[in-house]
Motif scaffolding. Sequence first.
Motif, mmCIF file in Angstrom:
data_model
loop_
_atom_site.group_PDB
_atom_site.id
_atom_site.type_symbol
_atom_site.label_atom_id
_atom_site.label_comp_id
_atom_site.label_asym_id
_atom_site.label_seq_id
_atom_site.Cartn_x
_atom_site.Cartn_y
_atom_site.Cartn_z
ATOM 1 N N TRP A 67 3.799 24.772 9.847
ATOM 2 C CA TRP A 67 3.359 25.099 8.483
ATOM 3 C C TRP A 67 2.732 26.490 8.440
ATOM 4 C CZ3 TRP A 67 4.248 23.093 3.831
ATOM 5 C CH2 TRP A 67 3.423 23.453 2.769
ATOM 6 N N THR A 71 4.104 29.562 6.113
ATOM 7 C CA THR A 71 3.325 29.941 4.933
ATOM 8 C C THR A 71 2.547 31.245 5.099
ATOM 9 O OG1 THR A 71 1.455 28.550 5.642
ATOM 10 C CG2 THR A 71 3.102 27.564 4.152
ATOM 11 N N ARG A 95 0.174 29.792 -2.295
ATOM 12 C CA ARG A 95 -0.092 28.737 -3.278
ATOM 13 C C ARG A 95 0.886 28.896 -4.429
ATOM 14 N NH1 ARG A 95 -3.433 32.910 -3.617
ATOM 15 N NH2 ARG A 95 -3.840 33.877 -5.652
ATOM 16 N N HIS A 128 0.622 20.711 0.610
ATOM 17 C CA HIS A 128 0.199 21.108 1.945
ATOM 18 C C HIS A 128 0.825 20.217 3.018
ATOM 19 C CE1 HIS A 128 -2.368 22.994 4.914
ATOM 20 N NE2 HIS A 128 -2.715 21.801 5.363
ATOM 21 N N ASN A 129 1.423 20.871 4.003
ATOM 22 C CA ASN A 129 2.045 20.196 5.148
ATOM 23 C C ASN A 129 3.208 19.283 4.757
ATOM 24 O OD1 ASN A 129 0.502 21.400 7.115
ATOM 25 N ND2 ASN A 129 -0.906 19.684 7.367
#
Length: 208
Positions: A67, A71, A95, A128-129
């Motif tokens: 991740w 990201t 984000r 997330h993840n």
Amino acid sequence: MPSTRTLRATLVAVPLALAALGATAAPAGATSRPATSLTCRGEGVDPDAAVRYRTQTVIHAPLSTIWKLQTEVGRWPSWQTPVATMERLYHGPLRPGAAFRWTTPIPPNPSTPATSLTVTSTVRQMKHNACIRWTGPGVGEGLHIDGVHVWNFSKVEGGVLVRTEETHTGPQVDADVPAATKILGAGLEGWLRDLKTAAEAQYGGTSR
């Protein structure tokens, strides 16, 4: 309007970031026409796009490592050779609403000069993840592509299953769907290989 030969030559010149020209044959798990599309928070790829590709791999590394690599876009050039430059157009962590602009070289061919493709990606959905979905145009000399890209991450025994699906639309790619699909597929296979290699190297594992 460009000739079919010119369009095909332009497609072949699309660089490694969109087509990391390595694996021209897809692995057994890959498909260009999945029954259902990958999604992130209920949103998927362009349902009307003729050019689409989906593939997956298992990476033997922690989800947190994978991740972080994916990201922290500013570090892409350190593990993705096709990414020549990267400009973050946002502050803080990646984000929804965050945009980033990156470039990749296009080699010369009989119909187009050497140039650079500029891709501006904007994150639309993210968990997330678990998943990311971004969209954006890729623009180069004689070429315009609108892309939608979805990534899914899920823990499995021994590692993480990473799945990805992308669609392209635009006059050049729509003019030769088989060639554009092959290029897109090669690019996604290359991206997954690079992600797997980088994540497993950080973890101290071995690519399998």
